[in-house]
Motif scaffolding. Structure first.
Motif, mmCIF file in Angstrom:
data_model
loop_
_atom_site.group_PDB
_atom_site.id
_atom_site.type_symbol
_atom_site.label_atom_id
_atom_site.label_comp_id
_atom_site.label_asym_id
_atom_site.label_seq_id
_atom_site.Cartn_x
_atom_site.Cartn_y
_atom_site.Cartn_z
ATOM 1 N N LYS A 79 24.019 3.408 7.505
ATOM 2 C CA LYS A 79 25.310 3.570 8.159
ATOM 3 C C LYS A 79 26.459 3.044 7.301
ATOM 4 C CE LYS A 79 27.802 2.226 12.293
ATOM 5 N NZ LYS A 79 27.769 1.452 13.512
ATOM 6 N N SER A 130 34.007 1.777 15.159
ATOM 7 C CA SER A 130 33.700 1.902 13.731
ATOM 8 C C SER A 130 33.603 3.371 13.325
ATOM 9 C CB SER A 130 32.385 1.197 13.400
ATOM 10 O OG SER A 130 32.508 -0.175 13.613
ATOM 11 N N GLN A 131 33.004 4.186 14.177
ATOM 12 C CA GLN A 131 32.906 5.614 13.884
ATOM 13 C C GLN A 131 34.290 6.250 13.836
ATOM 14 O OE1 GLN A 131 30.238 6.949 16.946
ATOM 15 N NE2 GLN A 131 28.414 6.444 15.741
ATOM 16 N N ARG A 132 35.139 5.881 14.783
ATOM 17 C CA ARG A 132 36.515 6.419 14.779
ATOM 18 C C ARG A 132 37.271 5.979 13.528
ATOM 19 N NH1 ARG A 132 37.326 4.057 20.002
ATOM 20 N NH2 ARG A 132 35.911 5.185 21.328
ATOM 21 N N VAL A 134 30.654 -0.106 17.812
ATOM 22 C CA VAL A 134 30.019 1.006 17.103
ATOM 23 C C VAL A 134 30.886 2.250 17.213
ATOM 24 C CG1 VAL A 134 28.027 2.563 17.092
ATOM 25 C CG2 VAL A 134 27.680 0.106 17.324
ATOM 26 N N LEU A 135 31.364 2.538 18.422
ATOM 27 C CA LEU A 135 32.231 3.702 18.619
ATOM 28 C C LEU A 135 33.544 3.552 17.845
ATOM 29 C CD1 LEU A 135 31.705 4.364 22.430
ATOM 30 C CD2 LEU A 135 30.850 5.727 20.524
ATOM 31 N N THR A 164 24.263 14.148 7.994
ATOM 32 C CA THR A 164 24.916 12.947 8.489
ATOM 33 C C THR A 164 26.161 13.329 9.259
ATOM 34 O OG1 THR A 164 26.198 12.722 6.475
ATOM 35 C CG2 THR A 164 24.091 11.553 6.564
ATOM 36 N N GLN A 165 26.689 12.376 9.993
ATOM 37 C CA GLN A 165 27.886 12.654 10.774
ATOM 38 C C GLN A 165 29.060 13.017 9.886
ATOM 39 O OE1 GLN A 165 28.669 9.356 13.430
ATOM 40 N NE2 GLN A 165 28.512 10.802 15.092
ATOM 41 N N MET A 210 35.988 5.169 10.604
ATOM 42 C CA MET A 210 35.464 5.861 9.418
ATOM 43 C C MET A 210 36.012 7.284 9.316
ATOM 44 S SD MET A 210 33.954 4.030 7.276
ATOM 45 C CE MET A 210 33.276 5.274 6.189
ATOM 46 N N ILE A 211 36.223 7.943 10.441
ATOM 47 C CA ILE A 211 36.840 9.274 10.413
ATOM 48 C C ILE A 211 38.262 9.173 9.865
ATOM 49 C CG2 ILE A 211 37.728 11.144 11.866
ATOM 50 C CD1 ILE A 211 35.214 10.724 13.631
#
Length: 151
Positions: free
Chosen positions: A44, A97-99, A94-95, A139-140, A101-102
């Motif tokens: 990740k 962090s994903q936002r 976690v959510l 991957t995402q 990274m986008i």
């Protein structure tokens, strides 16, 4: 030893074996879960490490040419975003962090255009997958690609 105890030996050994098997399974499951968590966490955050290295290279002027004020601003914003990423397992973090990274990937795309160094997200993903041992896994990061393969 009582004669009744002799008749219950099979049940006694069954219960003893069951408890030993259960304890061994619990121990192995814990170890397997820990290994999986470490592997997933590494996979990740390896892309985040690559992006952080790119930011540091650009910030230290190791790309050869001086950066424009707009590029410097994007670099500063990317650093702030990377610093906001929390490395724990709380679902909200976690959510978030994903936002983040986008947003970082979008900033990197803009920065790439500003310094006229075209790097596709596929290239970064391939490198991250190679480093983390994931082969040809979607991957995402691949989801956010444009038609031309640029991020």
């Amino acid at each position: 030893m009582d004669l009744d105890d002799v008749l219950n030996l099979e049940e006694q050994f069954y219960q003893e074996g069951f408890r030993e098997g259960q304890a061994e399974s619990t121990k192995k499951s814990y170890i397997e879960g820990k290994e999986y968590g470490l592997q997933f966490g590494f996979q990740k955050f390896v892309l985040m490490g690559e992006v952080n290295a790119i930011v540091e290279l650009l910030a230290n002027g190791l790309v050869g040419e001086p950066l424009s004020s707009q590029a410097e601003s994007n670099l500063s914003q990317m650093r702030e975003l990377l610093d906001q990423i929390k490395m724990d397992n709380e679902s909200e973090n976690v959510l978030e962090s994903q936002r983040i990274m986008i947003k970082v990937k979008n900033k990197l795309r803009v920065l790439s255009n500003l310094i006229k160094k075209q790097v596709t997200l596929n290239q970064l993903d391939d490198m991250a997958n190679h480093v983390s041992g994931v082969e040809k896994e979607k991957t995402q990061a691949n989801i956010a690609l444009n038609d031309d393969g640029m991020w």
